[in-house]
Design an enzyme around this catalytic site. Sequence first.
Site, PDB file in Angstrom:
ATOM      1  N   LYS A 166      -4.352   3.982  -8.189  1.00  0.00           N
ATOM      2  CA  LYS A 166      -5.025   2.048  -8.248  1.00  0.00           C
ATOM      3  C   LYS A 166      -5.150   2.555  -6.640  1.00  0.00           C
ATOM      4  CE  LYS A 166      -5.454  -1.718  -9.416  1.00  0.00           C
ATOM      5  NZ  LYS A 166      -6.002  -2.898 -10.773  1.00  0.00           N
ATOM      6  N   ASP A 209     -11.267  -4.064  -9.622  1.00  0.00           N
ATOM      7  CA  ASP A 209      -9.761  -5.091  -9.622  1.00  0.00           C
ATOM      8  C   ASP A 209     -10.494  -6.257  -8.328  1.00  0.00           C
ATOM      9  OD1 ASP A 209      -6.906  -5.178 -10.178  1.00  0.00           O
ATOM     10  OD2 ASP A 209      -7.092  -5.936  -8.540  1.00  0.00           O
TER      11      ASP A 209
HETATM   12  P1  NDP Z   1     -12.209 -10.995  -9.281  1.00  0.00           P
HETATM   13  O1  NDP Z   1     -12.037 -10.967  -8.064  1.00  0.00           O
HETATM   14  O2  NDP Z   1     -13.309 -11.117 -10.869  1.00  0.00           O
HETATM   15  O3  NDP Z   1     -11.910 -12.623 -10.065  1.00  0.00           O
HETATM   16  C1  NDP Z   1     -10.334 -12.539  -8.697  1.00  0.00           C
HETATM   17  C2  NDP Z   1     -10.207 -13.976  -9.430  1.00  0.00           C
HETATM   18  O4  NDP Z   1      -8.263 -14.951  -9.000  1.00  0.00           O
HETATM   19  C3  NDP Z   1     -10.647 -15.379  -8.276  1.00  0.00           C
HETATM   20  O5  NDP Z   1     -11.307 -16.280  -9.537  1.00  0.00           O
HETATM   21  C4  NDP Z   1      -9.800 -15.649  -7.342  1.00  0.00           C
HETATM   22  O6  NDP Z   1      -9.966 -16.826  -6.608  1.00  0.00           O
HETATM   23  C5  NDP Z   1      -8.439 -15.359  -7.477  1.00  0.00           C
HETATM   24  N1  NDP Z   1      -7.668 -15.406  -7.157  1.00  0.00           N
HETATM   25  C6  NDP Z   1      -7.699 -14.004  -6.436  1.00  0.00           C
HETATM   26  N2  NDP Z   1      -6.148 -13.945  -5.191  1.00  0.00           N
HETATM   27  C7  NDP Z   1      -5.984 -14.841  -6.024  1.00  0.00           C
HETATM   28  C8  NDP Z   1      -4.719 -15.348  -4.908  1.00  0.00           C
HETATM   29  N3  NDP Z   1      -4.282 -14.485  -3.888  1.00  0.00           N
HETATM   30  N4  NDP Z   1      -4.027 -16.281  -5.082  1.00  0.00           N
HETATM   31  C9  NDP Z   1      -4.834 -17.562  -5.976  1.00  0.00           C
HETATM   32  N5  NDP Z   1      -6.040 -17.331  -6.773  1.00  0.00           N
HETATM   33  C10 NDP Z   1      -6.282 -15.665  -6.300  1.00  0.00           C
HETATM   34  O7  NDP Z   1     -10.907 -10.315  -9.948  1.00  0.00           O
HETATM   35  P2  NDP Z   1     -10.842 -10.206 -11.750  1.00  0.00           P
HETATM   36  O8  NDP Z   1     -10.841 -10.886 -13.124  1.00  0.00           O
HETATM   37  O9  NDP Z   1     -10.927  -8.572 -12.068  1.00  0.00           O
HETATM   38  O10 NDP Z   1      -9.339 -10.064 -11.486  1.00  0.00           O
HETATM   39  C11 NDP Z   1      -8.147 -10.083 -11.941  1.00  0.00           C
HETATM   40  C12 NDP Z   1      -6.918 -10.319 -12.373  1.00  0.00           C
HETATM   41  O11 NDP Z   1      -6.868  -9.274 -13.691  1.00  0.00           O
HETATM   42  C13 NDP Z   1      -6.006  -9.417 -11.537  1.00  0.00           C
HETATM   43  O12 NDP Z   1      -4.977  -9.029 -11.265  1.00  0.00           O
HETATM   44  C14 NDP Z   1      -6.283  -8.377 -11.149  1.00  0.00           C
HETATM   45  O13 NDP Z   1      -5.623  -7.314 -11.370  1.00  0.00           O
HETATM   46  C15 NDP Z   1      -5.973  -7.849 -13.229  1.00  0.00           C
HETATM   47  N6  NDP Z   1      -6.920  -6.948 -14.311  1.00  0.00           N
HETATM   48  C16 NDP Z   1      -8.233  -7.074 -14.077  1.00  0.00           C
HETATM   49  C17 NDP Z   1      -9.401  -6.187 -14.803  1.00  0.00           C
HETATM   50  C18 NDP Z   1     -10.095  -5.877 -13.982  1.00  0.00           C
HETATM   51  O14 NDP Z   1     -10.971  -5.242 -14.460  1.00  0.00           O
HETATM   52  N7  NDP Z   1     -11.121  -6.607 -13.347  1.00  0.00           N
HETATM   53  C19 NDP Z   1      -8.174  -4.908 -15.825  1.00  0.00           C
HETATM   54  C20 NDP Z   1      -7.074  -6.071 -15.765  1.00  0.00           C
HETATM   55  C21 NDP Z   1      -6.599  -5.933 -14.710  1.00  0.00           C
HETATM   56  P3  NDP Z   1     -10.665 -16.419  -4.829  1.00  0.00           P
HETATM   57  O15 NDP Z   1     -12.343 -16.225  -5.171  1.00  0.00           O
HETATM   58  O16 NDP Z   1     -10.603 -17.348  -4.243  1.00  0.00           O
HETATM   59  O17 NDP Z   1     -10.313 -15.077  -4.526  1.00  0.00           O
HETATM   60  O1  2IT Z   2      -5.602  -2.832 -13.352  1.00  0.00           O
HETATM   61  C1  2IT Z   2      -6.653  -2.439 -13.774  1.00  0.00           C
HETATM   62  O2  2IT Z   2      -6.674  -2.172 -14.817  1.00  0.00           O
HETATM   63  C2  2IT Z   2      -7.935  -2.604 -13.576  1.00  0.00           C
HETATM   64  N1  2IT Z   2      -7.861  -3.381 -12.830  1.00  0.00           N
HETATM   65  C3  2IT Z   2      -8.734  -1.474 -14.765  1.00  0.00           C
HETATM   66  C4  2IT Z   2      -8.645  -0.359 -13.851  1.00  0.00           C
HETATM   67  C5  2IT Z   2     -10.072   0.498 -14.761  1.00  0.00           C
HETATM   68  O3  2IT Z   2      -9.744   1.471 -14.232  1.00  0.00           O
HETATM   69  O4  2IT Z   2     -10.413   0.349 -15.602  1.00  0.00           O
END
Ligand code: NDP
Ligand code: 2IT
Length: 454
Positions: free
Chosen positions: A126, A166
Site C-alpha cells: 500500500k 484508493d
Molecule cells: P474515493 O476517494 O473514491 O471516495 C471516498 C469516499 O469516502 C468519499 O465520499 C469521501 O468523502 C469519503 N471519505 C474519505 N475519507 C473520509 C473520512 N475521513 N471521513 C468521512 N468520509 C470520508 O475512495 P474509494 O471509494 O475508492 O474508497 C472508499 C473506501 O474503500 C476506502 O476505505 C478504501 O480503502 C476502500 N477500498 C477501495 C477500493 C478501490 O478499489 N477503490 C478497494 C477496496 C477497498 P470526501 O469526498 O469528502 O473526501
Molecule cells: O484496498 C484495496 O484493496 C484497494 N484499494 C485496491 C487495490 C488494488 O491493487 O486494486
Amino acid sequence: MTDFVENFMAEVRAKNPAQPEFHQAVEEVVASLTLVLEKHPEYRKAKIVDRIIEPERVIMFRVPWMDDQGNTHVNRGFRIEMNSAIGPYKGGLRFHPSVNLGILKFLAFEQVFKNSLTTLPMGGGKGGSDFDPKGKSDDEVMRFCQSFMMELFRHIGPNTDVPAGDIGVGGREIGFLFGTYKKLRNEFTGVLTGKGLNWGGSLIRPEATGYGAVYFAAEMLATRGETLEGKTCLVSGSGNVAQYTTEKILDLGGKVVTLSDSGGYIYDPEGIDRNKLAYVMELKNIRRGRISEYVEKYSAATYTPVQTTTHHNPLWDHKAECAFPSATQNEINEVDAQNLVKNGVYVVSEGANMPTTPKGVDIFLDKKILYGPGKAANAGGVAVSGLEMSQNSMRYGWSREEVDRKLHGIMKSIHTSCIQASEKYGTPGNYVNGANIAGFIKVADAMMDLGIFG
Ligand code: NDP
Ligand code: 2IT
C-alpha cells in the site's frame, strides 16, 4: 492464548509507536490466529506471525510540487512493501491529508490477507501521500502525481510492485502516474491497475469493489435462503466504492437510502434510483462537488452535516436491513453498531477497509448478524486488478461479461473459504476468523516453503 495476544501486542505497540490503526489491524488478525497457532506449532517455530507483521520494505520520500500560483509545497510519499511470498506486492495508493505511516501499514497488512483470499498470485502493499487532491486543479494534481512517480518509479514494476487506486486516487490520478512511469522507463507495461480502457485497463475494474461487496452480501444472505430483493440498504461514502455498491444493489432489487462524504450524509426515503445515481456520479466524478448538493436537486431528501468528532454517526441510525460502509476506517463505532442492530440491520458488508472499530465488530459478532469484514467483502477490487495484470501480460482484453463472471466467481470462492475456515477452526459463521485464517494459511505456507527470507 489470550496471554499470547496481550504479550504479542505489547511488543507490537512498543516497537511501532503512534500507529493505532496498525495495532488495531494486527490485534484482530492475531486474535483469530490463536486458533491456528495451537494446531500448527511449525508456524510458531518459524516465527511466521512475527515475520508477517514486519513490512519487507518501507519507502518514504519527499514529494515537492508547485501550485498554479507558483508556490512550492512539500508532501510526504510512502510505499509499504509488506509481503511478497505469493506474488508481487499489490495494493492501492491513497492521497488524503490523514495519510501517515501507521495508516498505510494497517492497509498494507490487511492487503496481504485480502489478496491471498482472492485466489490470485498477489503479495500485499500500500502507498500514498498526505496530499489532498480536494480543491486542487487538474494541473496541480498532474504535477503532484508526476513528482510522486519521479521517486516511486525506481521501486515498482510489473513483476515487483503494482500499485492502484484508493481514496483520492482514481482514473485521473492513475493516468498521470502511468504517463510519468512510461516516460521515465520508456516502457509500456502493466505497472499500475485501474488504468483507462484505451491504455491497458480492464473492463469492470471501476465497478469491481462495489459490485464485489454486494456479491459478498448476496452470498451471506443466501446462507439464510434470502436475497437482496426489496431490502433497504445504508451506504456511506459517495466515491468509487459507494457508487458501484449502489448500482449493484439496484441491479439486485434493493433500495439505497443514504450516501455521504466527509461533510455529512444524505437520507433519501424514496430511494436513490438510477437517475439519481447518475447525478451523484456526475456530481462527484466530474464536478467534484459535495454530497450536500443532492438535496438541492431532490427535495424529498435531507442532508445532515456530521462532525468526525461526534460520538456517533446518525447515518447508521435509520431503519434498514443491510449496511455497506464504503468511506473510510473506523466509521462505525460501538454506538453506531448498536444503532444498526437496533434498527434491524443484519447484513454488514464492508466496502471500506476496517470501517468498524473493534468494539463495533464485537457487537456484530455477539448478535450473530451476517458480518463480512473488509478484507473479504471488498476484495473484488484487487481481484479485478489481478485480472487486469493477467490481461496486460497476455496483451489481450476480456469482455465485460467475462470479467464480471470471473469477479462473481472469486467473491463466491472467498465466501466459501471464509465459511470453511471458520468451521474448521471452531467458530462457524464468524467471517472475521474465517477471512483472517484462510488468508493467513496460504501466505504462511508459502513463507514456510520459501525459507526464512520468504
Ligand atoms: P474515493 O476517494 O473514491 O471516495 C471516498 C469516499 O469516502 C468519499 O465520499 C469521501 O468523502 C469519503 N471519505 C474519505 N475519507 C473520509 C473520512 N475521513 N471521513 C468521512 N468520509 C470520508 O475512495 P474509494 O471509494 O475508492 O474508497 C472508499 C473506501 O474503500 C476506502 O476505505 C478504501 O480503502 C476502500 N477500498 C477501495 C477500493 C478501490 O478499489 N477503490 C478497494 C477496496 C477497498 P470526501 O469526498 O469528502 O473526501
Ligand atoms: O484496498 C484495496 O484493496 C484497494 N484499494 C485496491 C487495490 C488494488 O491493487 O486494486
